[in-house]
Design a protein around this motif. Structure first.
Motif, PDB file in Angstrom:
ATOM      1  N   LYS A 115     -20.268 -24.045  65.098  1.00 56.77           N
ATOM      2  CA  LYS A 115     -19.347 -23.172  65.820  1.00 56.77           C
ATOM      3  C   LYS A 115     -19.835 -21.732  65.753  1.00 56.77           C
ATOM      4  O   LYS A 115     -20.466 -21.319  64.778  1.00 56.77           O
ATOM      5  N   THR A 116     -19.528 -20.953  66.799  1.00 53.97           N
ATOM      6  CA  THR A 116     -19.907 -19.537  66.809  1.00 53.97           C
ATOM      7  C   THR A 116     -18.820 -18.647  66.219  1.00 53.97           C
ATOM      8  O   THR A 116     -19.088 -17.521  65.813  1.00 53.97           O
ATOM      9  N   GLY A 117     -17.593 -19.142  66.219  1.00 48.36           N
ATOM     10  CA  GLY A 117     -16.480 -18.338  65.733  1.00 48.36           C
ATOM     11  C   GLY A 117     -15.836 -17.475  66.798  1.00 48.36           C
ATOM     12  O   GLY A 117     -14.807 -16.839  66.549  1.00 48.36           O
ATOM     13  N   ILE A 118     -16.437 -17.430  67.979  1.00 46.54           N
ATOM     14  CA  ILE A 118     -15.829 -16.625  69.056  1.00 46.54           C
ATOM     15  C   ILE A 118     -15.476 -17.493  70.264  1.00 46.54           C
ATOM     16  O   ILE A 118     -15.208 -16.975  71.350  1.00 46.54           O
ATOM     17  N   GLU A 119     -15.442 -18.808  70.054  1.00 47.67           N
ATOM     18  CA  GLU A 119     -15.140 -19.713  71.175  1.00 47.67           C
ATOM     19  C   GLU A 119     -13.760 -19.464  71.772  1.00 47.67           C
ATOM     20  O   GLU A 119     -13.557 -19.655  72.977  1.00 47.67           O
ATOM     21  N   HIS A 120     -12.823 -19.045  70.931  1.00 50.64           N
ATOM     22  CA  HIS A 120     -11.428 -18.963  71.367  1.00 50.64           C
ATOM     23  C   HIS A 120     -11.073 -17.626  72.012  1.00 50.64           C
ATOM     24  O   HIS A 120      -9.924 -17.436  72.424  1.00 50.64           O
ATOM     25  N   ILE A 121     -12.029 -16.701  72.095  1.00 54.37           N
ATOM     26  CA  ILE A 121     -11.710 -15.411  72.706  1.00 54.37           C
ATOM     27  C   ILE A 121     -12.544 -15.206  73.966  1.00 54.37           C
ATOM     28  O   ILE A 121     -13.619 -15.782  74.127  1.00 54.37           O
ATOM     29  N   SER A 122     -12.036 -14.382  74.851  1.00 55.84           N
ATOM     30  CA  SER A 122     -12.686 -14.170  76.140  1.00 55.84           C
ATOM     31  C   SER A 122     -13.892 -13.244  76.020  1.00 55.84           C
ATOM     32  O   SER A 122     -13.853 -12.244  75.301  1.00 55.84           O
ATOM     33  N   GLY A 123     -14.936 -13.616  76.739  1.00 54.20           N
ATOM     34  CA  GLY A 123     -16.048 -12.706  76.953  1.00 54.20           C
ATOM     35  C   GLY A 123     -15.973 -12.253  78.406  1.00 54.20           C
ATOM     36  O   GLY A 123     -15.276 -12.859  79.223  1.00 54.20           O
ATOM     37  N   TYR A 124     -16.680 -11.203  78.736  1.00 47.01           N
ATOM     38  CA  TYR A 124     -16.544 -10.631  80.073  1.00 47.01           C
ATOM     39  C   TYR A 124     -17.897 -10.594  80.771  1.00 47.01           C
ATOM     40  O   TYR A 124     -18.866 -10.033  80.267  1.00 47.01           O
ATOM     41  N   GLY A 125     -17.939 -11.236  81.937  1.00 44.91           N
ATOM     42  CA  GLY A 125     -19.154 -11.270  82.721  1.00 44.91           C
ATOM     43  C   GLY A 125     -19.339  -9.975  83.503  1.00 44.91           C
ATOM     44  O   GLY A 125     -18.607  -9.005  83.323  1.00 44.91           O
ATOM     45  N   ILE A 126     -20.304  -9.993  84.404  1.00 45.53           N
ATOM     46  CA  ILE A 126     -20.586  -8.828  85.243  1.00 45.53           C
ATOM     47  C   ILE A 126     -20.393  -9.223  86.701  1.00 45.53           C
ATOM     48  O   ILE A 126     -20.867 -10.269  87.143  1.00 45.53           O
ATOM     49  N   SER A 127     -19.684  -8.394  87.434  1.00 44.36           N
ATOM     50  CA  SER A 127     -19.523  -8.573  88.878  1.00 44.36           C
ATOM     51  C   SER A 127     -20.127  -7.354  89.561  1.00 44.36           C
ATOM     52  O   SER A 127     -19.625  -6.240  89.414  1.00 44.36           O
ATOM     53  N   ARG A 128     -21.244  -7.573  90.292  1.00 48.85           N
ATOM     54  CA  ARG A 128     -21.937  -6.465  90.959  1.00 48.85           C
ATOM     55  C   ARG A 128     -21.514  -6.410  92.425  1.00 48.85           C
ATOM     56  O   ARG A 128     -21.508  -7.421  93.119  1.00 48.85           O
ATOM     57  N   HIS A 129     -21.168  -5.207  92.876  1.00 52.93           N
ATOM     58  CA  HIS A 129     -20.678  -5.008  94.238  1.00 52.93           C
ATOM     59  C   HIS A 129     -21.630  -4.085  94.996  1.00 52.93           C
ATOM     60  O   HIS A 129     -21.964  -2.990  94.519  1.00 52.93           O
ATOM     61  N   PHE A 130     -22.022  -4.519  96.156  1.00 49.59           N
ATOM     62  CA  PHE A 130     -22.865  -3.695  97.024  1.00 49.59           C
ATOM     63  C   PHE A 130     -21.939  -2.881  97.915  1.00 49.59           C
ATOM     64  O   PHE A 130     -21.656  -3.213  99.053  1.00 49.59           O
ATOM     65  N   TRP A 131     -21.401  -1.808  97.336  1.00 48.18           N
ATOM     66  CA  TRP A 131     -20.439  -0.953  98.008  1.00 48.18           C
ATOM     67  C   TRP A 131     -20.974   0.476  98.081  1.00 48.18           C
ATOM     68  O   TRP A 131     -21.836   0.863  97.279  1.00 48.18           O
ATOM     69  N   ARG A 132     -20.423   1.226  98.998  1.00 50.93           N
ATOM     70  CA  ARG A 132     -20.652   2.668  98.995  1.00 50.93           C
ATOM     71  C   ARG A 132     -20.117   3.222  97.691  1.00 50.93           C
ATOM     72  O   ARG A 132     -19.024   2.861  97.254  1.00 50.93           O
ATOM     73  N   ALA A 133     -20.869   4.080  97.041  1.00 50.52           N
ATOM     74  CA  ALA A 133     -20.451   4.576  95.735  1.00 50.52           C
ATOM     75  C   ALA A 133     -20.350   6.092  95.730  1.00 50.52           C
ATOM     76  O   ALA A 133     -21.347   6.794  95.687  1.00 50.52           O
ATOM     77  N   ASP A 134     -19.113   6.578  95.817  1.00 48.40           N
ATOM     78  CA  ASP A 134     -18.840   8.001  95.647  1.00 48.40           C
ATOM     79  C   ASP A 134     -18.550   8.188  94.162  1.00 48.40           C
ATOM     80  O   ASP A 134     -17.409   8.079  93.721  1.00 48.40           O
TER      81      ASP A 134
END
Length: 340
Positions: free
Chosen positions: A119-138
């Protein structure tokens, strides 16, 4: 977010300081460190102790530490601008300059497996992925991050969020209590919407602004008001003040004068947050609320209360209000002029 970044350990910095980062790899292998992103570590016990929003903020800080040019957007940008989001996002949202790199990646936060338990010990908690957006960036810089500007962040979110969340966001950014440089006016929002690429998105902004009210005192109130609109119920009077022969009773969340009904949203913080208790205990706050409600009922009004659980099932709110006499209008309710 700012305090979490201070406890992140970067392998690149360790090598500069000591000439060797192998101790981090050993810490990872023996289970004392979590690898938040490649080359970025965090104490495992501390990681497990963080709340979801804190882990999310630490993940953002790890990404920015690896690549300071990372520009955060959409729901992640709301976090930086201290605006309400509909829960902790599943991904950290960033801008990409290449359409070929747009898309989602799963979380890369890992911990080594224990040799015995596997076991890793962190199975029960959320990790956060990356969502990349091809948007205009101000983009601008705020709180140590590169982030889409406040007007762009609000536009990007309002046109994509469900109506209750969009109204809560608009209420918050319009609030006169916002810090200088972190609030917007209706005129500024209307002007920003002129740059949106479609008429449908511009109409969406107008719809949300027609329902927005900068006097809203909580996200729960804002979401309630939007759901009341969606249910087709008459628009309530907001923040109505009531008195009796003993003086001031309350400023209520919602009031339907024709039905003689007062509506109150009750969030847990009202009874648990020390900053809202004004030195009282939870029991004292509950007793004061009961006496307050008794005085309102003595004036002949019906009082309907609801909480977050009720808002999650709008039909429950409709049933409670209908039982008190607040029923749908024959003609759809309309909000205020968004330009007012």
């Amino acid at each position: 977010m700012e305090s979490n970044e201070a406890v992140l350990v970067l392998a690149s910095r360790r090598r500069v300081l000591t000439g060797d980062s192998r101790a981090l790899s050993r810490g990872y292998r023996n289970g004392t460190l979590v690898r938040v992103r490649t080359g970025v570590y965090f104490g495992k016990s501390a990681w497990l102790a963080l709340k979801p929003w804190e882990r999310y903020g630490t993940t953002m800080a790890a990404m920015a530490a690896v690549d300071p040019s990372t520009t955060f957007c959409y729901l992640t940008a709301l976090r930086i601008w201290r605006l309400p989001a509909p829960g902790v996002p599943t991904h950290v949202h960033v801008i990409t300059l290449s359409p070929h790199k747009a898309g989602k990646q799963p979380s890369s936060t890992t911990a080594a497996r224990d040799a015995k338990t596997r076991k890793t010990g962190i199975e029960h908690i959320s990790g956060y992925g990356i969502s990349r957006h091809f948007w205009r960036a101000d983009s601008v810089h705020s709180r140590g991050f590169s982030v889409t500007s406040l007007p762009q962040t609000v536009m990007d979110c309002i046109v994509r969020l469900e109506l209750p969340d969009a109204v809560a966001l608009a209420d918050a950014v319009l609030s006169p209590d916002r810090r200088p440089g972190e609030g917007l006016t209706r005129r500024q929002l209307i002007d920003a919407s002129a740059d949106l690429p479609s008429e449908a998105k511009r109409r969406r902004i107008e719809c949300v602004l027609a329902l927005a009210d900068e006097t809203s005192e909580s996200v729960g109130e804002s979401r309630s008001r939007a759901i009341i609109h969606v249910l087709g119920l008459p628009a309530p009077v907001l923040q109505r003040v009531f008195h009796d022969h003993d003086g001031f009773i309350a400023r209520t969340d919602f009031f339907w004068p024709d039905a003689g009904v007062i509506g109150e949203f009750d969030g847990d913080a009202k009874y648990l947050d020390e900053s809202l208790l004004s030195g009282r205990t939870t029991q004292e706050a509950i007793l004061a609320e009961k006496k307050r409600e008794d005085r309102l009922r003595a004036l002949g009004y019906k009082v309907v209360r609801w909480d977050w659980k009720t808002l999650a099932t709008p039909d429950l709110l409709r049933q409670r209000l209908a039982a008190a006499g607040v029923v749908p209008q024959k003609t759809p309710p309309r909000g205020r002029d968004p330009r007012a």
